[in-house]
Scaffold this motif. Structure first.
Motif, PDB file in Angstrom:
ATOM      1  N   HIS A 143       0.821  -1.204   0.000  1.00  0.00           N
ATOM      2  CA  HIS A 143       0.000   0.000   0.000  1.00  0.00           C
ATOM      3  C   HIS A 143       0.860   1.261   0.000  1.00  0.00           C
ATOM      4  O   HIS A 143       0.542   2.236  -0.682  1.00  0.00           O
ATOM      5  N   ALA A 144       1.950   1.240   0.756  1.00  0.00           N
ATOM      6  CA  ALA A 144       2.844   2.402   0.810  1.00  0.00           C
ATOM      7  C   ALA A 144       3.505   2.646  -0.549  1.00  0.00           C
ATOM      8  O   ALA A 144       3.614   3.786  -0.995  1.00  0.00           O
TER       9      ALA A 144
ATOM     10  N   ASP B 147      -1.901   7.354   7.256  1.00  0.00           N
ATOM     11  CA  ASP B 147      -3.302   7.543   7.619  1.00  0.00           C
ATOM     12  C   ASP B 147      -4.239   6.809   6.667  1.00  0.00           C
ATOM     13  O   ASP B 147      -5.232   6.202   7.093  1.00  0.00           O
ATOM     14  N   GLU B 148      -3.924   6.835   5.380  1.00  0.00           N
ATOM     15  CA  GLU B 148      -4.737   6.128   4.390  1.00  0.00           C
ATOM     16  C   GLU B 148      -4.646   4.617   4.584  1.00  0.00           C
ATOM     17  O   GLU B 148      -5.651   3.906   4.491  1.00  0.00           O
ATOM     18  N   ILE B 149      -3.440   4.134   4.864  1.00  0.00           N
ATOM     19  CA  ILE B 149      -3.238   2.702   5.102  1.00  0.00           C
ATOM     20  C   ILE B 149      -3.962   2.289   6.383  1.00  0.00           C
ATOM     21  O   ILE B 149      -4.604   1.239   6.433  1.00  0.00           O
TER      22      ILE B 149
ATOM     23  N   PHE C  11      -6.625   3.640   7.640  1.00  0.00           N
ATOM     24  CA  PHE C  11      -8.056   3.597   7.355  1.00  0.00           C
ATOM     25  C   PHE C  11      -8.419   2.364   6.532  1.00  0.00           C
ATOM     26  O   PHE C  11      -9.408   1.698   6.794  1.00  0.00           O
ATOM     27  N   GLU C  12      -7.598   2.067   5.537  1.00  0.00           N
ATOM     28  CA  GLU C  12      -7.879   0.941   4.625  1.00  0.00           C
ATOM     29  C   GLU C  12      -7.734  -0.420   5.302  1.00  0.00           C
ATOM     30  O   GLU C  12      -8.576  -1.294   5.136  1.00  0.00           O
ATOM     31  N   LEU C  13      -6.647  -0.602   6.052  1.00  0.00           N
ATOM     32  CA  LEU C  13      -6.344  -1.921   6.620  1.00  0.00           C
ATOM     33  C   LEU C  13      -6.716  -2.070   8.096  1.00  0.00           C
ATOM     34  O   LEU C  13      -6.749  -3.181   8.617  1.00  0.00           O
ATOM     35  N   GLY C  14      -6.920  -0.954   8.768  1.00  0.00           N
ATOM     36  CA  GLY C  14      -7.234  -1.012  10.192  1.00  0.00           C
ATOM     37  C   GLY C  14      -6.020  -1.184  11.079  1.00  0.00           C
ATOM     38  O   GLY C  14      -6.159  -1.397  12.286  1.00  0.00           O
ATOM     39  N   VAL C  15      -4.835  -1.061  10.502  1.00  0.00           N
ATOM     40  CA  VAL C  15      -3.606  -1.227  11.276  1.00  0.00           C
ATOM     41  C   VAL C  15      -3.514  -0.109  12.330  1.00  0.00           C
ATOM     42  O   VAL C  15      -3.861   1.040  12.070  1.00  0.00           O
ATOM     43  N   ALA C  16      -3.091  -0.478  13.538  1.00  0.00           N
ATOM     44  CA  ALA C  16      -2.892   0.451  14.661  1.00  0.00           C
ATOM     45  C   ALA C  16      -4.175   1.167  15.064  1.00  0.00           C
ATOM     46  O   ALA C  16      -4.151   2.321  15.468  1.00  0.00           O
ATOM     47  N   THR C  17      -5.303   0.475  14.962  1.00  0.00           N
ATOM     48  CA  THR C  17      -6.568   1.092  15.368  1.00  0.00           C
ATOM     49  C   THR C  17      -7.155   0.455  16.626  1.00  0.00           C
ATOM     50  O   THR C  17      -8.159   0.942  17.137  1.00  0.00           O
TER      51      THR C  17
ATOM     52  N   GLY D  28       7.131   2.876  10.544  1.00  0.00           N
ATOM     53  CA  GLY D  28       8.489   2.662  10.049  1.00  0.00           C
ATOM     54  C   GLY D  28       8.504   1.999   8.681  1.00  0.00           C
ATOM     55  O   GLY D  28       9.293   2.367   7.806  1.00  0.00           O
ATOM     56  N   ILE D  29       7.633   1.041   8.473  1.00  0.00           N
ATOM     57  CA  ILE D  29       7.544   0.355   7.178  1.00  0.00           C
ATOM     58  C   ILE D  29       7.087   1.335   6.104  1.00  0.00           C
ATOM     59  O   ILE D  29       7.661   1.386   5.015  1.00  0.00           O
ATOM     60  N   VAL D  30       6.074   2.129   6.418  1.00  0.00           N
ATOM     61  CA  VAL D  30       5.575   3.118   5.453  1.00  0.00           C
ATOM     62  C   VAL D  30       6.670   4.123   5.112  1.00  0.00           C
ATOM     63  O   VAL D  30       6.913   4.419   3.935  1.00  0.00           O
TER      64      VAL D  30
END
Length: 86
Positions: free
Chosen positions: A17-18, A25-27, A29-35, A46-48
């Motif tokens: 995605h990155a 923020d877009e990632i 929202f899309e994947l739910g990571v860190a929510t 860090g990956i982004v």
């Protein structure tokens, strides 16, 4: 490797995605990571950041012009669109 255990999001998914030009923020929202628990946020960011710095997305500007080789342009295989015929 699974980065976000709560949402089962891998580092490869985040990187894909990155590299497509999405911000954290877009990632998120899309994947739910860190929510949910938030333990993966530092790693995910860090990956982004790593992907964005190593694979910048080219920006297209309205003044950008694509040069087509005369050999290609003059061949019978070239079928320009009506708007590019000008």
């Amino acid at each position: 490797m699974i980065v976000c255990v709560c949402r089962r999001v891998s580092d490869r998914e985040i990187a894909r995605h990155a590299r497509a030009g999405m911000s954290f923020d877009e990632i998120q929202f899309e994947l739910g990571v860190a929510t949910q628990c938030g333990n993966c946020e530092t790693c995910a960011r860090g990956i982004v950041e790593q992907c964005c710095s190593s694979h910048p997305v080219a920006a297209l500007h309205s003044e950008a012009v694509v040069q087509v080789s005369p050999a290609i342009r003059d061949s019978r295989a070239w079928a320009p669109s009506p708007s590019s015929a000008a």
